[in-house]
Design an enzyme around this catalytic site. Structure first.
Site, PDB file in Angstrom:
ATOM      1  N   TYR A  60       9.600  -9.076  -8.260  1.00 58.98           N
ATOM      2  CA  TYR A  60       8.174  -8.909  -8.568  1.00 58.98           C
ATOM      3  C   TYR A  60       7.847  -9.552  -9.919  1.00 58.98           C
ATOM      4  O   TYR A  60       6.871 -10.292 -10.059  1.00 58.98           O
ATOM      5  CB  TYR A  60       7.867  -7.402  -8.595  1.00 58.98           C
ATOM      6  CG  TYR A  60       6.418  -7.032  -8.571  1.00 58.98           C
ATOM      7  CD1 TYR A  60       5.759  -6.833  -7.361  1.00 58.98           C
ATOM      8  CD2 TYR A  60       5.705  -6.839  -9.743  1.00 58.98           C
ATOM      9  CE1 TYR A  60       4.422  -6.470  -7.335  1.00 58.98           C
ATOM     10  CE2 TYR A  60       4.377  -6.474  -9.727  1.00 58.98           C
ATOM     11  CZ  TYR A  60       3.740  -6.290  -8.523  1.00 58.98           C
ATOM     12  OH  TYR A  60       2.425  -5.922  -8.495  1.00 58.98           O
ATOM     13  N   HIS A  66      -1.858  -8.382 -14.003  1.00 54.72           N
ATOM     14  CA  HIS A  66      -1.655  -9.798 -13.996  1.00 54.72           C
ATOM     15  C   HIS A  66      -2.915 -10.619 -13.731  1.00 54.72           C
ATOM     16  O   HIS A  66      -2.843 -11.846 -13.566  1.00 54.72           O
ATOM     17  CB  HIS A  66      -0.609 -10.135 -12.913  1.00 54.72           C
ATOM     18  CG  HIS A  66      -1.118  -9.887 -11.509  1.00 54.72           C
ATOM     19  ND1 HIS A  66      -1.208 -10.899 -10.584  1.00 54.72           N
ATOM     20  CD2 HIS A  66      -1.607  -8.795 -10.913  1.00 54.72           C
ATOM     21  CE1 HIS A  66      -1.680 -10.419  -9.453  1.00 54.72           C
ATOM     22  NE2 HIS A  66      -1.946  -9.152  -9.629  1.00 54.72           N
ATOM     23  N   HIS A  69      -7.813  -2.354 -11.014  1.00 55.54           N
ATOM     24  CA  HIS A  69      -7.635  -3.779 -10.680  1.00 55.54           C
ATOM     25  C   HIS A  69      -8.412  -4.051  -9.401  1.00 55.54           C
ATOM     26  O   HIS A  69      -8.401  -3.233  -8.482  1.00 55.54           O
ATOM     27  CB  HIS A  69      -6.133  -4.030 -10.484  1.00 55.54           C
ATOM     28  CG  HIS A  69      -5.741  -5.413 -10.107  1.00 55.54           C
ATOM     29  ND1 HIS A  69      -6.439  -6.533 -10.476  1.00 55.54           N
ATOM     30  CD2 HIS A  69      -4.672  -5.859  -9.377  1.00 55.54           C
ATOM     31  CE1 HIS A  69      -5.812  -7.610 -10.004  1.00 55.54           C
ATOM     32  NE2 HIS A  69      -4.748  -7.232  -9.331  1.00 55.54           N
ATOM     33  N   HIS A  76       2.232  -0.096  -6.719  1.00 55.71           N
ATOM     34  CA  HIS A  76       3.108  -0.524  -5.616  1.00 55.71           C
ATOM     35  C   HIS A  76       4.492   0.095  -5.838  1.00 55.71           C
ATOM     36  O   HIS A  76       5.027   0.018  -6.951  1.00 55.71           O
ATOM     37  CB  HIS A  76       3.298  -2.039  -5.573  1.00 55.71           C
ATOM     38  CG  HIS A  76       2.055  -2.817  -5.276  1.00 55.71           C
ATOM     39  ND1 HIS A  76       1.414  -2.748  -4.065  1.00 55.71           N
ATOM     40  CD2 HIS A  76       1.354  -3.700  -6.030  1.00 55.71           C
ATOM     41  CE1 HIS A  76       0.363  -3.562  -4.094  1.00 55.71           C
ATOM     42  NE2 HIS A  76       0.308  -4.148  -5.271  1.00 55.71           N
ATOM     43  N   ASP A 123      -0.496  -2.840 -11.120  1.00 57.61           N
ATOM     44  CA  ASP A 123       0.584  -3.721 -10.649  1.00 57.61           C
ATOM     45  C   ASP A 123       1.804  -3.728 -11.580  1.00 57.61           C
ATOM     46  O   ASP A 123       2.946  -3.871 -11.119  1.00 57.61           O
ATOM     47  CB  ASP A 123       0.073  -5.162 -10.519  1.00 57.61           C
ATOM     48  CG  ASP A 123      -0.774  -5.370  -9.272  1.00 57.61           C
ATOM     49  OD1 ASP A 123      -0.487  -4.746  -8.238  1.00 57.61           O
ATOM     50  OD2 ASP A 123      -1.714  -6.175  -9.330  1.00 57.61           O
ATOM     51  N   GLU A 171      -8.108  -6.604  -7.150  1.00 57.57           N
ATOM     52  CA  GLU A 171      -7.550  -7.291  -5.979  1.00 57.57           C
ATOM     53  C   GLU A 171      -7.649  -6.359  -4.765  1.00 57.57           C
ATOM     54  O   GLU A 171      -7.476  -5.136  -4.881  1.00 57.57           O
ATOM     55  CB  GLU A 171      -6.070  -7.683  -6.217  1.00 57.57           C
ATOM     56  CG  GLU A 171      -5.937  -9.111  -6.705  1.00 57.57           C
ATOM     57  CD  GLU A 171      -4.563  -9.712  -6.424  1.00 57.57           C
ATOM     58  OE1 GLU A 171      -3.621  -9.364  -7.161  1.00 57.57           O
ATOM     59  OE2 GLU A 171      -4.453 -10.533  -5.497  1.00 57.57           O
ATOM     60  N   HIS A 195      -0.309 -11.643  -0.383  1.00 55.92           N
ATOM     61  CA  HIS A 195      -1.048 -12.799  -0.902  1.00 55.92           C
ATOM     62  C   HIS A 195      -1.008 -13.922   0.127  1.00 55.92           C
ATOM     63  O   HIS A 195      -0.573 -15.034  -0.175  1.00 55.92           O
ATOM     64  CB  HIS A 195      -0.442 -13.334  -2.210  1.00 55.92           C
ATOM     65  CG  HIS A 195      -0.804 -12.542  -3.426  1.00 55.92           C
ATOM     66  ND1 HIS A 195      -0.102 -12.619  -4.599  1.00 55.92           N
ATOM     67  CD2 HIS A 195      -1.805 -11.665  -3.661  1.00 55.92           C
ATOM     68  CE1 HIS A 195      -0.644 -11.818  -5.504  1.00 55.92           C
ATOM     69  NE2 HIS A 195      -1.676 -11.226  -4.950  1.00 55.92           N
ATOM     70  N   ASP A 251      -5.866  -5.381  -2.423  1.00 52.81           N
ATOM     71  CA  ASP A 251      -4.832  -4.409  -2.033  1.00 52.81           C
ATOM     72  C   ASP A 251      -5.056  -3.069  -2.738  1.00 52.81           C
ATOM     73  O   ASP A 251      -4.495  -2.057  -2.316  1.00 52.81           O
ATOM     74  CB  ASP A 251      -3.414  -4.942  -2.307  1.00 52.81           C
ATOM     75  CG  ASP A 251      -3.224  -5.483  -3.703  1.00 52.81           C
ATOM     76  OD1 ASP A 251      -4.159  -6.111  -4.233  1.00 52.81           O
ATOM     77  OD2 ASP A 251      -2.137  -5.298  -4.274  1.00 52.81           O
TER      78      ASP A 251
HETATM   79 FE1  FEO Z   1      -2.779  -7.749  -8.180  1.00 55.18          FE
HETATM   80 FE2  FEO Z   1      -1.349  -5.363  -6.281  1.00 55.18          FE
HETATM   81  O1  FEO Z   1      -2.647  -6.616  -6.736  1.00 55.18           O
END
Ligand code: FEO
Length: 395
Positions: free
Chosen positions: A192, A145, A79, A225, A164, A81, A23, A83
């Site tokens: 996390y 999230h 998701h 992750h 996530d 995002e 981020h 990544d």
């Molecule tokens: Fe909310 Fe692993 O991105």
């Protein structure tokens, strides 16, 4: 090369050993991270999530080495995002008509990131797609999230793909939770949660209750992750339930910045006072100008309360304290107590400013604060010890 997860489910993600910040610079990743993508080679073929954009070409090349890309029937974007979605543009160049399943907010977010009108199929909780003998069932998970987040569940193998949630920024050569160093794993899990999920604890609790209510057997949680939870996967779910419930350990965290060591001296004296009050209280001391912000926040998350100190400069506080307090405000900690301290030479506003910031951040301020003029002399140092004992009692 794909790695077997269970039966026809394979990991096709990327282990990012070198990642040190995530981020932007918002989250320190001391142990790197992984971007987990899963290939489900059932009668129908599904790909769940991709990897971060710098690894897009490598990802697509590797995937093409495992399967004719045209045989992918469904792409699931749990998701948006980057990544997790970052390799979509590269992949969709080759299979532009492949349907992408995601939430309504996922469509908005993916379009916002990539400005492409792909073959989106928005889902709602309970929708499913058939892979042949097994189904993928979708569960919206807004604010776990991001507003677009969702889970999906593979029947037959009883796997929850949670994106996530339940993850960790933890690069490892091992895929599974039972194969890694447990202290490292749990340290990354709580960091996390503390730094990413704290503001969404209400949603975490509700989502877990909702999922438990579905009474689906759970044999594995495949996060996006870090490691896959195959050994007692409910252990991380139970931890999330605890962490989402105003979590506290018997700990007080002291955070300070300092110009000429005066406020540092006070911090140490306060720590000594807390320890005199009870040897079983864990005390953590962090210099906010030198220590990792996310590690400090993890300690705040663990604590019943904290003491924050800054000398007064230009009628305010040092910038490392100001920045950290803004982070803490945004995380919305609940049921925690706090107090302020700091040295001054002239006007001495810092303690009052910290108190106001703590109140705004939702902390219960348990004292007006401890101020010391110039560098603390013996009397002022003794006052620090007394103040520490007092705080321990009130926190
Ligand atoms: Fe909310 Fe692993 O991105």
């Amino acid at each position: 090369m794909k790695k077997p997860v269970k039966n026809n489910v394979y990991w096709v993600g990327k282990t990012d050993w070198e990642l040190k910040n995530f981020h932007g610079k918002e989250y320190s990743t001391h142990r790197g991270s992984t971007y987990n993508s899963y290939l489900l080679l059932e009668e129908k073929v599904a790909l769940i999530d991709t990897v971060w954009s710098p690894y897009a070409k490598e990802f697509v090349q590797n995937l093409a080495g495992e399967i004719d890309l045209k045989k992918i029937d469904f792409i699931i974007a749990n998701h948006a995002e980057p990544d997790h979605s970052g390799a979509l543009p590269e992949l969709m160049k080759l299979i532009p008509d492949t349907p992408i399943y995601c939430t309504v907010n996922g469509v908005k977010s993916l379009k916002g990131h990539y400005h492409q009108d792909w073959n989106f199929h928005p889902i709602k909780t309970g929708d499913k797609i058939s892979l042949g003998n097994k189904d993928l069932i979708f569960v919206e998970a807004p604010m776990l999230h991001w507003p677009d987040s969702m889970f999906c569940y593979l029947t037959g193998d009883n796997i929850l793909f949670s994106n996530d949630a339940f993850g960790q920024h933890y690069a490892t050569e091992f895929l599974f939770n039972d194969l890694v160093d447990q202290a490292e794993l749990w340290g990354e899990c709580i960091k996390y949660y503390a730094n990413i999920l704290t503001p969404f604890s209400t949603q975490v609790t509700k989502k877990i209750q909702e999922f438990v209510g579905l009474q689906l057997p759970l044999e594995m949680i495949c996060t996006s992750h870090g490691v896959i939870w195959r050994d007692h996967p409910l252990q991380i779910v139970e931890k999330y339930q605890q962490w989402a419930s105003n979590y506290q350990e018997n700990q007080i965290t002291i955070i300070y910045d300092t110009m000429w060591d005066g406020t540092r001296t006070l911090a140490k004296q306060i720590a000594g006072g807390i320890q005199l009050a009870g040897p079983l209280i864990t005390v953590k001391i962090h210099n906010s100008a030198k220590f990792d912000k996310n590690d400090i926040i993890t300690d705040v998350f663990r604590s019943k309360g904290m003491a924050i100190g800054s000398p007064t400069i230009n009628h305010g506080v040092l910038h490392s304290i100001a920045g950290l307090m803004e982070e803490i405000r945004g995380l919305g900690f609940k049921n925690k107590k706090a107090a302020a301290f700091g040295c001054y030479g002239w006007s001495g506003e810092a303690v009052g400013m910290i108190n106001r910031g703590l109140t705004e951040a939702g902390f219960e301020v348990v004292d007006d604060g401890l101020k010391a003029l110039w560098n603390p002399d013996e009397t002022a140092q003794h006052d620090g010890v007394v103040y520490g004992r007092k705080l321990a009692g009130r926190i």
